[in-house]
Design a protein around this motif. Structure first.
Motif, short mmCIF file in Angstrom:
data_model
loop_
_atom_site.label_atom_id
_atom_site.label_comp_id
_atom_site.label_asym_id
_atom_site.label_seq_id
_atom_site.Cartn_x
_atom_site.Cartn_y
_atom_site.Cartn_z
N GLU A 1 0.84 -1.20 0.00
CA GLU A 1 0.00 0.00 0.00
C GLU A 1 0.87 1.25 0.00
O GLU A 1 0.61 2.20 -0.75
N GLN A 2 1.90 1.25 0.83
CA GLN A 2 2.83 2.38 0.89
C GLN A 2 3.54 2.53 -0.45
O GLN A 2 3.69 3.64 -0.97
N TRP A 3 3.96 1.41 -1.04
CA TRP A 3 4.62 1.44 -2.35
C TRP A 3 3.68 2.02 -3.41
O TRP A 3 4.10 2.85 -4.23
N SER A 4 2.42 1.61 -3.39
CA SER A 4 1.44 2.07 -4.39
C SER A 4 1.27 3.59 -4.35
O SER A 4 1.15 4.24 -5.39
N ALA B 1 2.26 6.05 -7.45
CA ALA B 1 1.31 6.97 -8.09
C ALA B 1 1.89 8.38 -8.16
O ALA B 1 1.74 9.07 -9.17
N GLU B 2 2.57 8.82 -7.10
CA GLU B 2 3.19 10.14 -7.10
C GLU B 2 4.31 10.24 -8.13
O GLU B 2 4.39 11.19 -8.90
N THR C 1 14.28 9.35 -9.08
CA THR C 1 12.94 8.76 -9.13
C THR C 1 12.76 7.68 -8.08
O THR C 1 11.70 7.56 -7.47
N ILE C 2 13.79 6.89 -7.84
CA ILE C 2 13.70 5.76 -6.91
C ILE C 2 13.86 6.19 -5.45
O ILE C 2 13.37 5.51 -4.55
N MET C 3 14.49 7.30 -5.20
CA MET C 3 14.76 7.73 -3.82
C MET C 3 13.55 7.69 -2.88
O MET C 3 13.68 7.23 -1.75
N PRO C 4 12.37 8.14 -3.28
CA PRO C 4 11.23 8.10 -2.35
C PRO C 4 10.89 6.69 -1.86
O PRO C 4 10.37 6.53 -0.76
N PHE C 5 11.18 5.68 -2.64
CA PHE C 5 10.86 4.30 -2.24
C PHE C 5 11.76 3.81 -1.11
O PHE C 5 11.40 2.89 -0.38
#
Length: 97
Positions: free
Chosen positions: A15-18, A22-23, A71-75
């Protein structure tokens, strides 16, 4: 240049990943990246495995690498999230070697 990014998301964090996905995907791709495709599959006890195939503009691999990282940093805020990025080549190019 083509990159393959592999990511693993724990089952209890999808859920957190989704939300982050989306952002991140609501932003347009930078001009150095031609195409970014994401696929996923179950990976047993490791959670969900995502495969990202990222095509870059010729001669823009370094610039694309920086943009991919941004782009990947927020994950990375997701506990248990893992990411691996590899440059890959097509079969025709590998035959030249």
């Amino acid at each position: 240049m083509i990159f393959m990014g592999t990511q693993w998301i724990p089952h209890n964090k999808t859920e957190q990943w989704s939300k982050i996905f989306a952002e991140v995907t609501s932003n347009p791709l930078p001009s150095c990246i031609k195409k970014w495709q994401t696929f996923s599959s179950a990976d047993g006890s490791d959670g969900i495995k995502g495969i990202n195939i990222i095509y870059t503009e010729k001669g823009k691999g370094d610039e694309a690498l920086v943009e991919i990282t941004k782009t990947i940093m927020p994950f990375w805020e997701i506990e248990g999230y893992r990411w691996k990025l590899e440059p890959i080549i097509g079969v025709r190019d590998s035959m030249k070697a």
